[in-house]
Design a protein around this motif. Structure first.
Motif, PDB file in Angstrom:
ATOM      1  N   MET A 195       0.824  -1.201   0.000  1.00  0.00           N
ATOM      2  CA  MET A 195       0.000   0.000   0.000  1.00  0.00           C
ATOM      3  C   MET A 195       0.862   1.257   0.000  1.00  0.00           C
ATOM      4  O   MET A 195       0.708   2.137  -0.859  1.00  0.00           O
ATOM      5  N   SER A 196       1.792   1.348   0.936  1.00  0.00           N
ATOM      6  CA  SER A 196       2.669   2.519   1.002  1.00  0.00           C
ATOM      7  C   SER A 196       3.594   2.589  -0.195  1.00  0.00           C
ATOM      8  O   SER A 196       3.905   3.676  -0.705  1.00  0.00           O
ATOM      9  N   SER A 197       4.036   1.419  -0.671  1.00  0.00           N
ATOM     10  CA  SER A 197       4.937   1.373  -1.817  1.00  0.00           C
ATOM     11  C   SER A 197       4.273   1.928  -3.070  1.00  0.00           C
ATOM     12  O   SER A 197       4.890   2.662  -3.854  1.00  0.00           O
ATOM     13  N   ILE A 198       2.994   1.604  -3.274  1.00  0.00           N
ATOM     14  CA  ILE A 198       2.271   2.111  -4.443  1.00  0.00           C
ATOM     15  C   ILE A 198       2.161   3.628  -4.387  1.00  0.00           C
ATOM     16  O   ILE A 198       2.381   4.322  -5.383  1.00  0.00           O
ATOM     17  N   VAL A 199       1.827   4.153  -3.208  1.00  0.00           N
ATOM     18  CA  VAL A 199       1.705   5.609  -3.061  1.00  0.00           C
ATOM     19  C   VAL A 199       3.034   6.285  -3.368  1.00  0.00           C
ATOM     20  O   VAL A 199       3.090   7.313  -4.047  1.00  0.00           O
ATOM     21  N   ARG A 200       4.133   5.702  -2.885  1.00  0.00           N
ATOM     22  CA  ARG A 200       5.463   6.298  -3.097  1.00  0.00           C
ATOM     23  C   ARG A 200       5.949   6.165  -4.536  1.00  0.00           C
ATOM     24  O   ARG A 200       6.557   7.088  -5.075  1.00  0.00           O
ATOM     25  N   SER A 201       5.676   5.019  -5.157  1.00  0.00           N
ATOM     26  CA  SER A 201       6.368   4.673  -6.402  1.00  0.00           C
ATOM     27  C   SER A 201       5.514   4.763  -7.657  1.00  0.00           C
ATOM     28  O   SER A 201       6.055   4.663  -8.768  1.00  0.00           O
ATOM     29  N   SER A 202       4.209   4.907  -7.532  1.00  0.00           N
ATOM     30  CA  SER A 202       3.366   4.915  -8.721  1.00  0.00           C
ATOM     31  C   SER A 202       3.729   6.072  -9.654  1.00  0.00           C
ATOM     32  O   SER A 202       4.060   7.177  -9.206  1.00  0.00           O
ATOM     33  N   SER A 203       3.642   5.807 -10.949  1.00  0.00           N
ATOM     34  CA  SER A 203       3.884   6.856 -11.942  1.00  0.00           C
ATOM     35  C   SER A 203       2.682   7.782 -12.077  1.00  0.00           C
ATOM     36  O   SER A 203       2.768   8.829 -12.725  1.00  0.00           O
ATOM     37  N   ARG A 204       1.577   7.424 -11.424  1.00  0.00           N
ATOM     38  CA  ARG A 204       0.360   8.223 -11.554  1.00  0.00           C
ATOM     39  C   ARG A 204       0.361   9.370 -10.546  1.00  0.00           C
ATOM     40  O   ARG A 204       0.484   9.162  -9.335  1.00  0.00           O
ATOM     41  N   GLU A 205       0.219  10.540 -11.045  1.00  0.00           N
ATOM     42  CA  GLU A 205       0.248  11.737 -10.202  1.00  0.00           C
ATOM     43  C   GLU A 205      -0.964  11.758  -9.264  1.00  0.00           C
ATOM     44  O   GLU A 205      -2.082  11.461  -9.654  1.00  0.00           O
ATOM     45  N   GLY A 206      -0.704  12.087  -8.025  1.00  0.00           N
ATOM     46  CA  GLY A 206      -1.786  12.223  -7.059  1.00  0.00           C
ATOM     47  C   GLY A 206      -2.202  10.930  -6.387  1.00  0.00           C
ATOM     48  O   GLY A 206      -3.205  10.915  -5.650  1.00  0.00           O
TER      49      GLY A 206
END
Length: 343
Positions: A195-206
């Motif tokens: 969960m935290s990894s997706i928030v930190r690493s996603s290429s999607r803004e916001g």
């Protein structure tokens, strides 16, 4: 409610550890002599670490109890094994425990709580989804019985909506990081550390946390379930099991670093990673478990959660109808559990 299927490569490092040891059977050395034995199978989840700590610290041994364990995330394997007597015990969320194929006649009695998710489960959303209501008409990817999905249903019900107003894309939770990169997906149901990894690493803004179990503390509660027939014949054996677990939780409360040092190797996980993941978990002490289960003071706090999941699971088509709280949930072993016994 629309359902589609999606698959992608697995990303979570913790999953690799789970797969590597999922079939490992662990127990006391064969030279040990004990009066009682319990075979317990449960998912690969740090919340169940007190079992390993109780064994390593000798809490079970002091009770003349042998506990054998193995990891299996699939309830389709666990329920038949409990029904035919191959295993005695499992642990998972109360919501999952209530879901199909369980019926009123299925063996399994809840005898205690072990942990509560207070942020370890949730939903990651794209920048244009700032509230649960914003998910209406959009796509949520996840497993239908995942804690994140059940949180969404619960939150939608509070505003007069339901999961039927959302397009559900069925995926394996382990694929959630890869799936979220698809811009047609507005949110994913997942858990820590992904969960935290997706928030930190996603290429999607916001990208942000839309909803977590911290928003509804107690809703995602892991419980200890044992084979009903064996519980009726051997209640003292399960009292020993509970004492070992709650003594291990006492150790976590007083010395979490030692607790993690003992248990992390059983999950093939670095201690630092386990420590970070446990920030979203609250282990329930003996006294807290007493407050959740039925006792002399009433039905306990778990009754409210149970009633909520009767509605959530029916809305998600995970139950055919409401289940009865008692005798499925039985707090009688907790009454005087440590009377005249070392804690």
């Amino acid at each position: 409610m629309a359902f589609t299927l999606y698959s992608a490569s697995k990303k979570a490092a913790s999953t690799a550890g789970a797969l590597a040891i999922a079939t490992t059977l662990w127990a006391m050395p064969s030279t040990a002599v004990a009066q009682d034995e319990i075979d317990c199978i449960f998912p690969f989840w740090f919340g169940f670490a007190p079992v390993f700590v109780a064994q390593e610290e000798g809490y079970f041994e002091s009770e003349d109890l042998v506990v054998k364990t193995s990891f299996d995330n699939d309830r389709a394997n666990v329920l038949p094994a409990m029904s035919n007597g191959s295993i005695d015990c499992t642990m998972r969320t109360i919501g999952e425990t209530m879901s199909r194929p369980r019926t009123a006649d299925t063996t399994g009695t809840v005898i205690g709580t072990i942990d509560i998710s207070v942020g370890a489960d949730g939903v990651v959303a794209a920048g244009d989804v700032q509230s649960v209501e914003d998910l209406v008409g959009k796509t949520l990817a996840g497993e239908i019985n995942h804690p994140g999905t059940t949180l969404v249903q619960h939150a939608l019900s509070e505003i007069g909506k339901s999961i039927k107003d959302v397009n559900i894309q069925l995926i394996a939770t382990d694929d959630s990081a890869a799936v979220f990169e698809d811009e047609s997906v507005s949110a994913v149901a997942t858990w820590e550390p992904m969960m935290s990894s997706i928030v930190r690493s996603s290429s999607r803004e916001g990208a942000h946390l839309l909803l977590t179990s911290a928003d509804y503390e107690g809703l995602i509660t892991d419980v200890i379930i044992v084979r009903t027939e064996d519980l009726e014949e051997n209640p003292d054996k399960y009292a020993k099991f509970l004492r070992g677990i709650y003594r291990a939780i006492d150790l976590y409360k007083t010395d979490p670093d030692r607790f993690i040092e003992i248990s992390a190797p059983f999950f093939d996980t670095p201690a630092a990673e386990m420590k970070a993941s446990l920030e979203g978990v609250k282990y329930t002490s003996y006294e807290e478990s007493q407050s959740y289960l039925p006792g002399a003071d009433g039905e306990g706090k778990l009754k409210e959660v149970f009633d909520a999941f009767n509605k959530i699971n029916i809305a998600l088509d995970l139950q055919d109808g409401p289940l009865e709280y008692q005798p499925f949930v039985d707090g009688s072993l907790l009454d005087g559990l440590f009377d005249d016994v070392e804690r």
